[in-house]
Design an enzyme around this catalytic site. Structure first.
Site, PDB file in Angstrom:
ATOM      1  N   GLU A 128      50.430 -40.466  36.520  1.00  0.00           N
ATOM      2  CA  GLU A 128      51.308 -41.060  35.799  1.00  0.00           C
ATOM      3  C   GLU A 128      52.473 -41.684  37.353  1.00  0.00           C
ATOM      4  OE1 GLU A 128      52.483 -39.678  31.836  1.00  0.00           O
ATOM      5  OE2 GLU A 128      53.833 -39.212  33.317  1.00  0.00           O
ATOM      6  N   ARG A 178      55.603 -29.529  16.174  1.00  0.00           N
ATOM      7  CA  ARG A 178      56.052 -28.297  15.727  1.00  0.00           C
ATOM      8  C   ARG A 178      57.476 -28.317  15.985  1.00  0.00           C
ATOM      9  NH1 ARG A 178      57.720 -26.425  20.937  1.00  0.00           N
ATOM     10  NH2 ARG A 178      56.267 -27.372  22.778  1.00  0.00           N
ATOM     11  N   LYS A 222      47.487 -35.251  25.890  1.00  0.00           N
ATOM     12  CA  LYS A 222      48.513 -36.293  26.539  1.00  0.00           C
ATOM     13  C   LYS A 222      47.686 -37.683  26.623  1.00  0.00           C
ATOM     14  CE  LYS A 222      50.837 -32.837  29.081  1.00  0.00           C
ATOM     15  NZ  LYS A 222      51.924 -32.409  28.220  1.00  0.00           N
TER      16      LYS A 222
HETATM   17  P1  ADP Z   1      59.946 -26.650  23.803  1.00  0.00           P
HETATM   18  O1  ADP Z   1      59.417 -28.238  24.335  1.00  0.00           O
HETATM   19  O2  ADP Z   1      59.919 -26.361  22.510  1.00  0.00           O
HETATM   20  O3  ADP Z   1      60.982 -26.082  24.713  1.00  0.00           O
HETATM   21  P2  ADP Z   1      58.044 -25.131  25.447  1.00  0.00           P
HETATM   22  O4  ADP Z   1      57.574 -25.906  26.317  1.00  0.00           O
HETATM   23  O5  ADP Z   1      59.336 -24.158  26.148  1.00  0.00           O
HETATM   24  O6  ADP Z   1      58.609 -25.885  24.222  1.00  0.00           O
HETATM   25  O7  ADP Z   1      57.061 -24.105  24.848  1.00  0.00           O
HETATM   26  C1  ADP Z   1      57.526 -23.301  23.599  1.00  0.00           C
HETATM   27  C2  ADP Z   1      56.888 -22.139  23.509  1.00  0.00           C
HETATM   28  O8  ADP Z   1      55.323 -22.457  23.684  1.00  0.00           O
HETATM   29  C3  ADP Z   1      56.912 -21.338  24.838  1.00  0.00           C
HETATM   30  O9  ADP Z   1      56.877 -19.918  24.350  1.00  0.00           O
HETATM   31  C4  ADP Z   1      55.894 -21.811  25.827  1.00  0.00           C
HETATM   32  O10 ADP Z   1      55.611 -20.608  26.611  1.00  0.00           O
HETATM   33  C5  ADP Z   1      54.436 -21.978  24.784  1.00  0.00           C
HETATM   34  N1  ADP Z   1      53.816 -23.011  24.955  1.00  0.00           N
HETATM   35  C6  ADP Z   1      53.952 -24.244  25.239  1.00  0.00           C
HETATM   36  N2  ADP Z   1      52.799 -24.812  25.635  1.00  0.00           N
HETATM   37  C7  ADP Z   1      51.819 -23.981  25.606  1.00  0.00           C
HETATM   38  C8  ADP Z   1      50.436 -23.857  25.756  1.00  0.00           C
HETATM   39  N3  ADP Z   1      49.741 -25.204  25.907  1.00  0.00           N
HETATM   40  N4  ADP Z   1      49.786 -22.719  25.854  1.00  0.00           N
HETATM   41  C9  ADP Z   1      50.573 -21.703  25.738  1.00  0.00           C
HETATM   42  N5  ADP Z   1      51.982 -21.693  25.427  1.00  0.00           N
HETATM   43  C10 ADP Z   1      52.640 -22.645  25.347  1.00  0.00           C
HETATM   44  P1  ADP Z   2      54.469 -30.235  29.082  1.00  0.00           P
HETATM   45  O1  ADP Z   2      53.444 -30.534  28.070  1.00  0.00           O
HETATM   46  O2  ADP Z   2      54.023 -29.053  29.903  1.00  0.00           O
HETATM   47  O3  ADP Z   2      55.977 -30.239  28.542  1.00  0.00           O
HETATM   48  P2  ADP Z   2      55.406 -32.839  29.713  1.00  0.00           P
HETATM   49  O4  ADP Z   2      54.632 -33.997  29.838  1.00  0.00           O
HETATM   50  O5  ADP Z   2      56.371 -32.845  28.671  1.00  0.00           O
HETATM   51  O6  ADP Z   2      54.463 -31.597  29.959  1.00  0.00           O
HETATM   52  O7  ADP Z   2      56.486 -32.743  31.066  1.00  0.00           O
HETATM   53  C1  ADP Z   2      57.063 -31.838  31.433  1.00  0.00           C
HETATM   54  C2  ADP Z   2      58.237 -32.122  32.572  1.00  0.00           C
HETATM   55  O8  ADP Z   2      57.740 -32.719  33.563  1.00  0.00           O
HETATM   56  C3  ADP Z   2      59.044 -33.132  31.749  1.00  0.00           C
HETATM   57  O9  ADP Z   2      60.197 -32.622  31.199  1.00  0.00           O
HETATM   58  C4  ADP Z   2      59.646 -33.740  33.096  1.00  0.00           C
HETATM   59  O10 ADP Z   2      60.744 -33.068  33.803  1.00  0.00           O
HETATM   60  C5  ADP Z   2      58.422 -33.693  34.095  1.00  0.00           C
HETATM   61  N1  ADP Z   2      57.762 -35.082  34.059  1.00  0.00           N
HETATM   62  C6  ADP Z   2      56.804 -35.397  33.260  1.00  0.00           C
HETATM   63  N2  ADP Z   2      56.251 -36.533  33.420  1.00  0.00           N
HETATM   64  C7  ADP Z   2      57.064 -37.154  34.407  1.00  0.00           C
HETATM   65  C8  ADP Z   2      56.986 -38.272  35.060  1.00  0.00           C
HETATM   66  N3  ADP Z   2      56.196 -39.261  34.855  1.00  0.00           N
HETATM   67  N4  ADP Z   2      57.825 -38.625  36.197  1.00  0.00           N
HETATM   68  C9  ADP Z   2      58.846 -37.530  36.349  1.00  0.00           C
HETATM   69  N5  ADP Z   2      58.793 -36.207  35.899  1.00  0.00           N
HETATM   70  C10 ADP Z   2      58.141 -36.123  34.806  1.00  0.00           C
END
Ligand code: ADP
Ligand code: ADP
Ligand code: MG
Length: 673
Positions: free
Chosen positions: A200, A296, A116
């Site tokens: 952040e 993906r 990130k």
């Molecule tokens: P999306 O943004 O497509 O909804 P999710 O965050 O729900 O994605 O993740 C999609 C799938 O990948 C889920 O099965 C989640 O548990 C898995 N996943 C996502 N990030 C990771 C990670 N860093 N390590 C292991 N599994 C992950």
């Molecule tokens: P992941 O890789 O686990 O999906 P993200 O960076 O996409 O992580 O963040 C996952 C969730 O966390 C977001 O969908 C949002 O709900 C919350 N989130 C992330 N960043 C922020 C932020 N700066 N302020 C508030 N909520 C956040």
């Protein structure tokens, strides 16, 4: 086009990829682990190869074996699905080195977006708006705290390598910063093997709006509009919809443009998603900021398919084969509204604890499968209800993988219509044998915030009063359904065996038959009265009224005390699982004889609710604890679970240490109550 591809995944996504491949005349190879020998995805493909043990590291993450399997079966390309190896640049490179096409972006693009912090540095250069924050490489504690101060509280500490909602800590005030940083780093090193973090600004009333992008090997890029995934629990998506309610055409274009710029900056190829966090200010102003790019196919891609009439897996295959994108930006249109619900094996009322077990019943709503029209044209009149399931009746939800059972996707010409369809489709989703979030999803769909599209990531906590510990049907109706089911069952048995009549006593005239139930943990009594004319009266607590019912194709049509509803009842042992448009519930019909002599209560053994790993203990032997106090943290099914004290007591002994793998039911610690 490819003649044969290997699908390096399991569950619904493997089935979903196989179905498009089949339609395109591409042969498919499945891979499977020990636990998945009987899984749905194995049968969905033309061939299947066993690749190892149940744990992902022994099978779905064994890229050496997966590449070997592709070579052995003559597959030309590998589709990684999501999760597992889908965002692993080394795997993408290994595929290329083995002469196989990785159906996804080039390794360099995966790497650029993998962390990130680094991806934010890149996006900054590409002019994509970022959440105010610190994403430098200096990880000094004092510097990070000073940066948090500069950004202004509240802030969010995020593991740079994080994903799946893990490795994040919101911090409200400076005093909490050090502890949150330490715990975030601990989770990050355990889960991702990398403890670098970024800080952040914690965006207020945030909405998660993401843009689907596509690139090809000819330098073309388009965006396939947005998905709103604001409804979340534990930073994980629960409901996703497209288009995003209230997004103006101007902002859609701006976000689409920024997402394409992000993709272009890393020479992206294939399907990708650029996630933005959207700040909602007083007066309706919305600002969007880049969060991360998922390199993906996303879990929620079907809502985009429903509103565009396209098959994104088909596009992935075309692009991977070197074809140009089938459509240009100006040819893409939004049609209607789509919503996806993730159906998971979990207990919402118990902090969403994942559940395991066998699907004794798995009935899906009537639906029209994902399809094209007779000429093979993409459908613009999308199927109103689509089910992407990874499991069928009789299948087990194992503790080795995540808890998603299926996705339910509905389409309507308006959001209101899509919402009504989703509620109806959820009501027709009958799962017995493992706890699910289906009823919870119905509460969310019907909550005032969701109905009015008052969306932000705090929707679930804000609406908790109408989402948790609810009873949709109530004792009288549940009891009426259980009585109707019991009588119909007896009648069927009598028809099969006339000597089995149990109601012979009833011919003596007016008779009263007692029933004993347990409902919501409370015992309840009911009395069924057989009147002379064959009519029935049922008394449950202080409700009394005429009961009549008849079986129909939809279920048992029940009329009780002036209320009419159709219920489908499945009996497992003494439990009756009742499903109806009003909601789903469980009632236990107690056989008093079988329960004679019982009465055992809590013994103070604290056991693992499922197989997993012990993360930490918050107590030591000899500690005094109070009811509800956190004792230990376990990790299972990709989530952390806190084990709390069921009552006041003293810790007698810890049975394991941090890092230990434990089996379901293993005693974690002894508590003297
Ligand atoms: P999306 O943004 O497509 O909804 P999710 O965050 O729900 O994605 O993740 C999609 C799938 O990948 C889920 O099965 C989640 O548990 C898995 N996943 C996502 N990030 C990771 C990670 N860093 N390590 C292991 N599994 C992950
Ligand atoms: P992941 O890789 O686990 O999906 P993200 O960076 O996409 O992580 O963040 C996952 C969730 O966390 C977001 O969908 C949002 O709900 C919350 N989130 C992330 N960043 C922020 C932020 N700066 N302020 C508030 N909520 C956040
Ligand atoms: Mg994300």
């Amino acid at each position: 086009m490819f003649k044969k591809i290997l699908i390096a995944n399991r569950g619904e996504i493997a089935c979903r990829v196989a179905s498009t491949a089949k339609r395109m005349g591409i042969r498919t190879v499945a891979v499977y682990s020990d636990a998945d020998a009987q899984a749905l995805h194995v049968g969905a493909c033309d061939e299947a190869l066993h690749i190892g043990g149940s744990a992902p590291k022994d099978s779905y993450l064994r890229w050496d074996r997966i590449i070997e399997a592709a070579k052995a079966t003559g597959a030309q390309a590998i589709h990684p699905g999501y999760g597992f190896l889908s965002e692993n640049e080394e795997f993408a490179q290994a595929c290329a080195d083995a002469g196989l096409v990785f159906i996804g972006p080039p390794p360099s693009a995966i790497q650029a977006m993998g962390l990130k912090a680094e991806s934010k540095q890149l996006m900054e250069k590409a002019g994509v708006p970022l959440v105010p924050g610190y994403h430098g490489s200096n990880q000094d504690k004092v510097l990070l705290a000073a940066e948090a101060e500069r950004i202004g509280y509240p802030v969010l500490i995020k593991a740079s390598a994080g994903g799946g909602g893990k490795g994040m800590r919101a911090v409200d005030k400076a005093a909490d910063f050090d502890a949150a940083l330490a715990s975030c780093k601990r989770e990050a090193i355990n889960s991702f093997g990398d403890d670098a973090v970024l800080v952040e600004k914690y965006v207020q009333r945030p909405r998660h709006i993401e843009i689907q992008v596509f690139g090809d090997t000819h330098g073309n890029y388009v965006y396939l509009f947005e998905r709103d995934c604001s409804v979340q629990r534990r930073h994980q998506k629960v409901l996703e919809e497209a288009p995003a309610p209230g997004l103006t055409e101007a902002m859609r274009r701006q976000m689409g443009g920024a997402a394409v710029a992000a993709a272009r900056a890393v020479k992206y190829v294939g399907a990708g998603t650029v996630e933005f966090i959207v700040e909602q200010r007083e007066g309706g102003e919305m600002n969007f900021f880049f969060m991360e790019m998922n390199t993906r196919l996303q879990v929620e891609h079907p809502v985009t398919e429903a509103i565009t009439g396209l098959d994104l897996v088909e596009w992935q295959l075309l692009v991977a084969f070197g074809e140009p994108l089938p459509l240009k930006q100006e040819e893409l249109k939004i049609n209607g509204h789509a919503i996806e619900a993730r159906i998971c094996a979990e207990t919402p009322d118990n902090n969403f604890l994942p559940a395991t077990g066998r699907l004794y019943v798995a009935r899906w709503p009537r639906h029209v499968a994902f399809r094209r029209n007779a000429d093979g044209e993409p459908f613009h009149d999308a199927a109103p209800v689509r089910i992407d399931a990874g499991f069928g009746e009789g299948d087990a939800i194992s503790p080795y993988y995540d808890s998603m059972i299926a996705k339910l996707i509905v389409h309507g010409s308006t959001r209101e219509q899509a919402l009504a369809r989703l509620d109806e489709a959820l009501a027709q989703t009958h799962i017995v044998g493992v706890a699910t979030n289906v009823q919870f999803l119905r509460y969310v769909v019907r909550s005032p915030s969701f109905e009015k599209a008052n969306l932000d990531t705090a929707l679930i906590p804000r609406e908790q009063a109408v989402l948790f510990n609810q009873e949709p049907l109530g004792l009288p109706l549940a009891a009426a359904a259980a009585v109707a089911q019991a009588l119909l069952h007896e009648k069927a048995e009598e028809a099969a065996d006339p000597f089995s009549r149990r109601d012979g006593w009833r011919s003596h005239g007016l008779n009263v038959r007692p029933f004993q139930f347990e409902f919501g943990g409370e015992p309840a009594r009911a009395e069924l009265t057989y009147l002379h004319d064959g009519a029935l009266t049922l008394t449950v607590g202080n409700v009394s009224g005429a009961l009549s019912f008849k079986p129909t194709a939809q279920g048992i049509d029940i009329d009780y005390a002036g209320q009419r509803f159709v219920a489908t009842v499945y009996a497992t042992g003494e439990h009756d699982h009742v499903f109806s448009a009003r909601g789903a519930t469980q009632i236990l019909a107690i056989d008093l004889l079988a329960h004679a002599g019982e009465g055992e209560v809590d013994t103070g053994r604290l056991t693992a609710p499922m197989p997993g790993k012990v993360v930490s203990f918050a107590v030591q032997a000899g500690d005094k604890v109070t009811k509800g106090q956190a004792l230990a943290v376990m990790e299972a099914m990709k989530m952390e679970h806190t084990i709390a004290a069921p009552a006041d007591g003293v810790v007698a002994e810890l049975m394991y240490g941090p890092g230990d793998q434990v089996a379901e039911g293993a005693e974690l610690l002894k508590l003297m109550i």
